[in-house]
Scaffold this motif. Sequence first.
Motif, short mmCIF file in Angstrom:
data_model
loop_
_atom_site.label_atom_id
_atom_site.label_comp_id
_atom_site.label_asym_id
_atom_site.label_seq_id
_atom_site.Cartn_x
_atom_site.Cartn_y
_atom_site.Cartn_z
N LEU A 1 0.71 -1.16 -0.45
CA LEU A 1 0.31 -0.29 0.40
C LEU A 1 1.09 1.10 -0.27
O LEU A 1 1.61 1.30 0.26
CB LEU A 1 -1.12 0.41 1.42
CG LEU A 1 -2.15 -1.40 1.63
CD1 LEU A 1 -3.09 -0.83 2.06
CD2 LEU A 1 -2.69 -1.37 -0.53
N GLU A 2 1.11 1.97 -0.87
CA GLU A 2 1.84 2.80 -1.42
C GLU A 2 0.67 4.04 -0.97
O GLU A 2 -0.18 4.38 -1.96
CB GLU A 2 2.64 3.16 -3.20
CG GLU A 2 3.36 4.07 -3.36
CD GLU A 2 5.03 4.10 -2.05
OE1 GLU A 2 5.51 4.79 -2.00
OE2 GLU A 2 5.18 2.48 -2.10
N PRO A 3 1.39 4.62 -0.21
CA PRO A 3 1.13 6.37 0.21
C PRO A 3 0.96 7.74 -0.67
O PRO A 3 1.73 7.74 -1.37
CB PRO A 3 1.54 7.04 1.50
CG PRO A 3 2.52 5.95 1.26
CD PRO A 3 2.70 5.02 0.50
N ARG A 4 -0.46 7.87 -1.05
CA ARG A 4 -0.14 8.86 -1.79
C ARG A 4 -1.89 10.21 -1.27
O ARG A 4 -1.94 9.81 -0.28
CB ARG A 4 -1.33 8.49 -3.60
CG ARG A 4 -2.25 7.81 -2.95
CD ARG A 4 -3.07 7.87 -4.26
NE ARG A 4 -4.03 6.76 -4.10
CZ ARG A 4 -5.46 7.40 -4.35
NH1 ARG A 4 -5.82 8.46 -2.93
NH2 ARG A 4 -6.46 6.51 -3.57
N ASP A 5 -1.95 11.37 -1.28
CA ASP A 5 -2.84 11.95 -1.05
C ASP A 5 -3.45 11.63 -0.29
O ASP A 5 -4.72 11.23 -1.83
CB ASP A 5 -2.19 13.54 -1.91
CG ASP A 5 -1.30 14.08 -1.56
OD1 ASP A 5 -1.04 14.27 -0.92
OD2 ASP A 5 -1.01 15.64 -2.68
N GLY A 6 -4.43 11.67 0.21
CA GLY A 6 -6.11 11.04 0.29
C GLY A 6 -5.90 9.70 0.10
O GLY A 6 -7.23 9.00 0.06
N GLY A 7 -4.91 8.94 0.50
CA GLY A 7 -4.99 7.64 0.63
C GLY A 7 -3.57 6.71 0.61
O GLY A 7 -2.59 7.09 0.44
N HIS A 8 -4.13 5.70 -0.35
CA HIS A 8 -3.00 5.34 -0.67
C HIS A 8 -3.54 4.07 -2.32
O HIS A 8 -4.62 3.84 -2.48
CB HIS A 8 -2.92 3.56 0.22
CG HIS A 8 -2.26 4.12 1.95
ND1 HIS A 8 -2.50 4.62 2.41
CD2 HIS A 8 -1.19 3.88 2.12
CE1 HIS A 8 -1.76 4.89 3.63
NE2 HIS A 8 -0.87 4.28 3.34
N ASP A 9 -2.52 3.74 -2.80
CA ASP A 9 -2.57 3.04 -3.83
C ASP A 9 -1.82 1.55 -3.70
O ASP A 9 -1.06 1.19 -2.85
CB ASP A 9 -1.62 3.47 -4.59
CG ASP A 9 -1.85 5.10 -6.03
OD1 ASP A 9 -3.17 4.93 -5.67
OD2 ASP A 9 -0.88 5.66 -6.00
N ALA A 10 -2.85 0.82 -3.40
CA ALA A 10 -2.80 -0.93 -3.62
C ALA A 10 -2.13 -1.21 -4.87
O ALA A 10 -2.45 -1.88 -5.91
CB ALA A 10 -4.39 -1.36 -3.36
N ILE A 11 -0.34 -1.62 -4.58
CA ILE A 11 0.53 -2.61 -5.86
C ILE A 11 0.56 -4.11 -5.33
O ILE A 11 1.52 -4.29 -4.25
CB ILE A 11 1.48 -1.38 -6.29
CG1 ILE A 11 0.98 -0.05 -6.32
CG2 ILE A 11 2.17 -2.06 -7.29
CD1 ILE A 11 1.65 0.53 -6.49
N LEU A 12 0.45 -4.83 -6.17
CA LEU A 12 0.86 -5.66 -6.05
C LEU A 12 2.06 -6.69 -6.84
O LEU A 12 2.00 -6.89 -8.18
CB LEU A 12 -0.62 -7.10 -6.54
CG LEU A 12 0.01 -9.27 -6.13
CD1 LEU A 12 -0.35 -8.65 -4.83
CD2 LEU A 12 -1.31 -9.66 -7.13
#
Length: 500
Positions: A102-113
């Motif tokens: 779970l990569e942090p970004r503004d407003g939450g996270h991007d889920a990367i597998l």
Amino acid sequence: MSEEQKKPEHRSRPSSAAFRTFVSSGWAPRRTTTPERAEVASYAAARRQALSDRFAGERIVVPAGGLKVRSNDCDYVFRPHSAFAHLTGLGGDREPDAVLVLEPRDGGHDAILYFRPLAGRDTEEFFADSRYGEFWVGARPSIEDIEAELGLTARHIDEYADAVAKDAGSLTIRVVRDADRDLTEKLDTVRASASETDEASETEQVEAADDELAAFLSTLRLVKDEWEIEQMRLAVAATSDGFDAVVADLPEAVRRGRGERWVEGVFGLHARHAGNGIGYDSICASGDHANTLHWIKNTGDVNEGDLLLLDAGVEVDSLFTADITRTLPVSGTYTDAQRKVYEAVLAAQEAGIAAVKPGNKFSDVHAAAIRVIAEHLHEWGLLPEGVDVEATLDKEHGQYHRRWMVHGTSHHLGIDVHDCALARKEDYMDAELRPGMILTVEPGLYFKADDELVPQELRGIGVRIEDDVLVTADGHDNLSADIPRTADDVEAWIRRIQQG
């Protein structure tokens, strides 16, 4: 490659350019159909959102874990770490070595597998890698397949190391430590090199941060969503079929000798056919073996007149497992002494199940069941002289009943047979029951054959009755209620199955 895999190569492997060209050519085009989005994908996304909300601005690393060597160069069937399966929706033997970030970004996270996608037919891996190659273990999904199936971003595992180390000194990175020991060790090195604190202090801090993550992920599974509840219903139904098969084959278990293994095999056959396999090693304990709580050797005979304690559960492909126990009279009917013990345990279980309702504490279930156990032991004159029910229930000065009922009555159940085990005490034992929780209710009485404090007629009798119970808005739903439970119903069940 792990250290355990660094061994001399004894296979003959063609390596000429001509062979490489030959083996990579002449294949029909691969399928181009994109998988449909999995039903679980939206539920997994909601679970990841809860994780994102709790650890805003932090990088979260959840490994699937790697393959484990069974013997020499043979691996066990892969099972992903439970946290990984819960957050991605991948079950069965899907994607060893994968890592969810779970990569942090503004407003939450991007889920990367990050995972190992399907290799080209022009690669050595395709035909020569016995651990991962398509020739050896079958085709894996492509990056596009995973993205379509799970609704997240997918990347090659080779990109993981650089991505996880990026900006390591400027943000908190947490990892599920026990999922992949080698990966965790490498990540610890990355975090230590990026830290300005001393090594001992840094180690303490990162381990504390990781422990907090593990506890949160465990607690996240306490209340099941509707998809998880349906998976549990499927697991229970498959387990019921397995129990029917065991009952049908009890005469064969007696006839063949080493009948506990026969029972184990019959149930395992149905578990493997109906789902991913067994959810835990089956306890198939006949006679006095039932008084060994975790009897999984299953080496004994099943004899006429014995009780067979069968504690088993099917793990469906999503990795959710049932956990059910029935204690069966091998000859089809209970003796008077066996029935006496069985009905005491059943009364205790009924009291425990009745305590499963919103607002009650998890610990209330055990308290209700164990009181009934204590009452029966007192009535039978087995407690020490002068010790009544209240005295034995005293947690500091009593507990004499635990000679014959040593274990707890309940545990949470789900993607692990002992689910949510890392949740803190206040969130587990001391917590209120809430709709969506699923727990076992499994009291027992165990009178070992060499226990001289019990009457001769009870020695060698061990009984446990266990059901999987869902907490509902207005009480509970016994998911395994269709599997016969009273002594009369069990006897009728055996007659019906064996006599057709």
